[in-house]
Scaffold this motif. Structure first.
Motif, PDB file in Angstrom:
ATOM      1  N   LYS A 161       0.839  -1.216   0.000  1.00 20.71           N
ATOM      2  CA  LYS A 161       0.000   0.000   0.000  1.00 20.71           C
ATOM      3  C   LYS A 161       0.872   1.264   0.000  1.00 20.71           C
ATOM      4  CE  LYS A 161      -0.484  -0.056   4.974  1.00 20.71           C
ATOM      5  NZ  LYS A 161      -1.204  -0.446   6.138  1.00 20.71           N
ATOM      6  N   HIS A 162       2.061   1.199   0.622  1.00 19.87           N
ATOM      7  CA  HIS A 162       2.933   2.382   0.622  1.00 19.87           C
ATOM      8  C   HIS A 162       3.556   2.603  -0.753  1.00 19.87           C
ATOM      9  CE1 HIS A 162       2.188   3.100   4.708  1.00 19.87           C
ATOM     10  NE2 HIS A 162       3.116   2.347   5.263  1.00 19.87           N
ATOM     11  N   MET A 163       3.885   1.510  -1.445  1.00 18.80           N
ATOM     12  CA  MET A 163       4.416   1.675  -2.807  1.00 18.80           C
ATOM     13  C   MET A 163       3.334   2.214  -3.733  1.00 18.80           C
ATOM     14  SD  MET A 163       7.104   1.445  -4.724  1.00 18.80           S
ATOM     15  CE  MET A 163       6.843   2.360  -6.230  1.00 18.80           C
ATOM     16  N   LEU A 164       2.092   1.786  -3.505  1.00 22.77           N
ATOM     17  CA  LEU A 164       0.977   2.301  -4.314  1.00 22.77           C
ATOM     18  C   LEU A 164       0.851   3.816  -4.110  1.00 22.77           C
ATOM     19  CD1 LEU A 164      -1.605   2.145  -6.021  1.00 22.77           C
ATOM     20  CD2 LEU A 164      -2.827   1.353  -3.987  1.00 22.77           C
ATOM     21  N   LYS A 165       0.920   4.232  -2.856  1.00 30.12           N
ATOM     22  CA  LYS A 165       0.882   5.673  -2.540  1.00 30.12           C
ATOM     23  C   LYS A 165       1.996   6.387  -3.287  1.00 30.12           C
ATOM     24  CE  LYS A 165       3.077   6.273   1.441  1.00 30.12           C
ATOM     25  NZ  LYS A 165       4.397   6.812   1.346  1.00 30.12           N
ATOM     26  N   ASP A 166       3.208   5.823  -3.242  1.00 26.74           N
ATOM     27  CA  ASP A 166       4.357   6.480  -3.874  1.00 26.74           C
ATOM     28  C   ASP A 166       4.203   6.509  -5.399  1.00 26.74           C
ATOM     29  OD1 ASP A 166       5.205   6.643  -1.301  1.00 26.74           O
ATOM     30  OD2 ASP A 166       6.784   5.141  -1.464  1.00 26.74           O
ATOM     31  N   ALA A 167       3.666   5.427  -5.963  1.00 21.02           N
ATOM     32  CA  ALA A 167       3.472   5.385  -7.418  1.00 21.02           C
ATOM     33  C   ALA A 167       2.476   6.470  -7.843  1.00 21.02           C
ATOM     34  CB  ALA A 167       2.996   4.002  -7.852  1.00 21.02           C
ATOM     35  N   ARG A 168       1.479   6.697  -6.998  1.00 18.69           N
ATOM     36  CA  ARG A 168       0.521   7.788  -7.310  1.00 18.69           C
ATOM     37  C   ARG A 168       1.229   9.145  -7.256  1.00 18.69           C
ATOM     38  NH1 ARG A 168      -4.096   5.167  -3.521  1.00 18.69           N
ATOM     39  NH2 ARG A 168      -5.139   3.879  -5.079  1.00 18.69           N
ATOM     40  N   PHE A 169       2.091   9.326  -6.245  1.00 20.49           N
ATOM     41  CA  PHE A 169       2.845  10.597  -6.164  1.00 20.49           C
ATOM     42  C   PHE A 169       3.727  10.754  -7.407  1.00 20.49           C
ATOM     43  CE2 PHE A 169       3.024  10.154  -1.229  1.00 20.49           C
ATOM     44  CZ  PHE A 169       1.763  10.703  -1.117  1.00 20.49           C
ATOM     45  N   ILE A 170       4.355   9.654  -7.830  1.00 18.37           N
ATOM     46  CA  ILE A 170       5.264   9.710  -8.982  1.00 18.37           C
ATOM     47  C   ILE A 170       4.488  10.122 -10.233  1.00 18.37           C
ATOM     48  CG2 ILE A 170       6.701   8.314 -10.544  1.00 18.37           C
ATOM     49  CD1 ILE A 170       7.370   6.544  -8.004  1.00 18.37           C
ATOM     50  N   MET A 171       3.336   9.473 -10.466  1.00 19.61           N
ATOM     51  CA  MET A 171       2.579   9.784 -11.687  1.00 19.61           C
ATOM     52  C   MET A 171       2.095  11.234 -11.668  1.00 19.61           C
ATOM     53  SD  MET A 171       2.985   7.199 -13.549  1.00 19.61           S
ATOM     54  CE  MET A 171       2.204   8.002 -14.919  1.00 19.61           C
ATOM     55  N   SER A 172       1.699  11.692 -10.500  1.00 17.32           N
ATOM     56  CA  SER A 172       1.202  13.063 -10.425  1.00 17.32           C
ATOM     57  C   SER A 172       2.348  14.068 -10.642  1.00 17.32           C
ATOM     58  CB  SER A 172       0.469  13.232  -9.097  1.00 17.32           C
ATOM     59  OG  SER A 172       0.618  14.481  -8.584  1.00 17.32           O
ATOM     60  N   ALA A 173       3.532  13.785 -10.075  1.00 21.35           N
ATOM     61  CA  ALA A 173       4.692  14.674 -10.293  1.00 21.35           C
ATOM     62  C   ALA A 173       5.121  14.623 -11.759  1.00 21.35           C
ATOM     63  CB  ALA A 173       5.843  14.273  -9.385  1.00 21.35           C
ATOM     64  N   ALA A 174       5.050  13.426 -12.373  1.00 24.21           N
ATOM     65  CA  ALA A 174       5.456  13.284 -13.779  1.00 24.21           C
ATOM     66  C   ALA A 174       4.530  14.099 -14.680  1.00 24.21           C
ATOM     67  CB  ALA A 174       5.436  11.819 -14.190  1.00 24.21           C
ATOM     68  N   GLU A 175       3.246  14.090 -14.326  1.00 21.11           N
ATOM     69  CA  GLU A 175       2.281  14.861 -15.116  1.00 21.11           C
ATOM     70  C   GLU A 175       2.609  16.360 -15.019  1.00 21.11           C
ATOM     71  OE1 GLU A 175      -2.529  15.363 -15.412  1.00 21.11           O
ATOM     72  OE2 GLU A 175      -1.711  13.777 -14.142  1.00 21.11           O
ATOM     73  N   GLN A 176       2.871  16.789 -13.785  1.00 21.57           N
ATOM     74  CA  GLN A 176       3.201  18.201 -13.551  1.00 21.57           C
ATOM     75  C   GLN A 176       4.466  18.619 -14.298  1.00 21.57           C
ATOM     76  OE1 GLN A 176       3.921  19.213  -9.470  1.00 21.57           O
ATOM     77  NE2 GLN A 176       1.765  19.722  -9.146  1.00 21.57           N
ATOM     78  N   LYS A 177       5.467  17.738 -14.270  1.00 13.02           N
ATOM     79  CA  LYS A 177       6.778  18.059 -14.846  1.00 13.02           C
ATOM     80  C   LYS A 177       6.910  17.594 -16.292  1.00 13.02           C
ATOM     81  CE  LYS A 177       8.515  19.635 -10.938  1.00 13.02           C
ATOM     82  NZ  LYS A 177       8.883  21.035 -10.767  1.00 13.02           N
ATOM     83  N   GLN A 178       5.847  16.997 -16.820  1.00 12.19           N
ATOM     84  CA  GLN A 178       5.815  16.496 -18.193  1.00 12.19           C
ATOM     85  C   GLN A 178       6.941  15.491 -18.476  1.00 12.19           C
ATOM     86  OE1 GLN A 178       5.518  20.180 -20.501  1.00 12.19           O
ATOM     87  NE2 GLN A 178       3.308  19.860 -20.481  1.00 12.19           N
TER      88      GLN A 178
END
Ligand code: NAP
Length: 294
Positions: free
Chosen positions: A239-256
């Motif tokens: 569940k913690h890796m899932l949380k982190d993967a969501r943070f990663i995708m959201s940061a990737a979207e922001q930073k393109q």
């Protein structure tokens, strides 16, 4: 000689239990707080102080450390009338070691700078065994001089402090590292599944990886028994890796940033979590793969 700082530690989960114990071993005066009070019992037995509220703890200590699940948990212990921020004041230090989103870290840093609280953004790399051995790698974001000043405390829990830059650089760096770790775990889970489907004993796959110096990896060796025995006691909960993967995708979207493989890893983590494996080790994504096929 500077006297050792008084440290308040919030969050006695898998990681926090070990980290707070290592601060005690290093000779710091430590006091702890945990939402579920039973987890403080072994600390009280060692003569460590236990606070009733984060506010009380923050009022007592020089340096407050949080090691809790996610942004909501940091808010739960830091905000509100009994929260840590009520007890902190100018000149005290707040170190968040929980893995949170860079955006959340930015907000913490801003809030601290308005009140003169020194803030360090210090997530960690390494799971339960490294936390127990005091050999975590600490990814530090903040003012360089403050990172240096707090290094003795950080090095009581870790073997190396990586200076990432100003906050939220520690949180960004942590996400880079977990992106790679998510892929590595998915790779050996899928490799195990593929080997079994092909009638190959997956132990032979691990033997081959281990015998090739270019592919040898201690992380693979750590996860090998879990994948072979199909038992997944949590070192790093899925569940913690899932949380982190969501943070990663959201940061990737922001930073393109284009990271399509991580998107697939996120999908797999979501599925495994929905199947009820969130509390098991990250390598339980194998079970997600197995059952997803049926
Ligand atoms: P954990 O075992 O799940 O422990 C979570 C801690 O957060 C517990 O102390 C829990 O309190 C507290 N907490 C959760 N929600 C809360 C809330 N709403 N209010 C107050 N306290 C709350 O987690 P962990 O594995 O130690 O991980 C802690 C952090 O480190 C996470 O951000 C994780 O991503 C990161 N991390 C973990 C690993 C690892 O291998 N485990 C490695 C590197 C980084 P209770 O005891 O009351 O539930």
């Amino acid at each position: 000689m500077e006297t050792k700082k008084k440290i308040g530690f919030i969050g006695l989960g898998i990681m926090g239990q070990a980290m707070a114990s290592n601060l005690l071993k290093a000779g710091y005066e430590v006091c702890v707080y945990n939402r579920t009070r039973e987890k403080t019992a072994s600390f009280a037995e060692k003569g460590c102080g236990v606070s009733y509220t984060p506010k009380q703890l923050a009022g007592w200590c020089d340096v407050l450390i949080t090691m809790v699940s996610d942004p909501a948990a940091v808010d739960a212990v830091m905000e509100g009338p009994n929260g840590g921020f009520e007890g902190l004041c100018k000149g005290k230090t707040f170190i968040n070691m929980s893995t949170v989103s860079p955006e959340f870290t930015r907000q913490l840093a801003e809030k601290c700078s308005k009140t003169g609280i020194i803030f360090l953004d210090c997530p960690v790399s390494g799971s339960k065994p490294l936390a127990e051995a005091g050999t975590l790698v600490i990814l530090a974001g903040g003012e360089e001089a403050e990172i240096c000043r707090h290094e003795p405390i950080l090095l009581s829990m870790g073997r190396k402090v990586i200076h990432a830059g100003k906050a939220p650089a520690g949180s960004y760096l942590k996400l880079c590292v977990n992106l790679v770790m998510g892929h590595m775990t998915s790779a050996i889970a899928e490799g195990t599944e593929f080997a079994e489907a092909c009638g190959i004993n997956p132990a032979l796959m691990f033997d081959t990886l281990d015998a090739n110096p270019a592919l040898q990896c201690r992380y693979f060796s750590m996860k090998r028994p879990l994948l072979l025995d199909k038992k997944f006691p949590p070192a790093f909960p899925l569940k913690h890796m899932l949380k982190d993967a969501r943070f990663i995708m959201s940061a990737a979207e922001q930073k393109q940033a284009y990271i399509p493989v991580t998107e697939k890893v996120l999908e797999l983590l979501e599925k495994s979590n929905n199947m009820g494996y969130g509390g098991e080790d990250i390598s339980a994504i194998y079970k997600g793969l197995k059952e997803y096929e049926k």
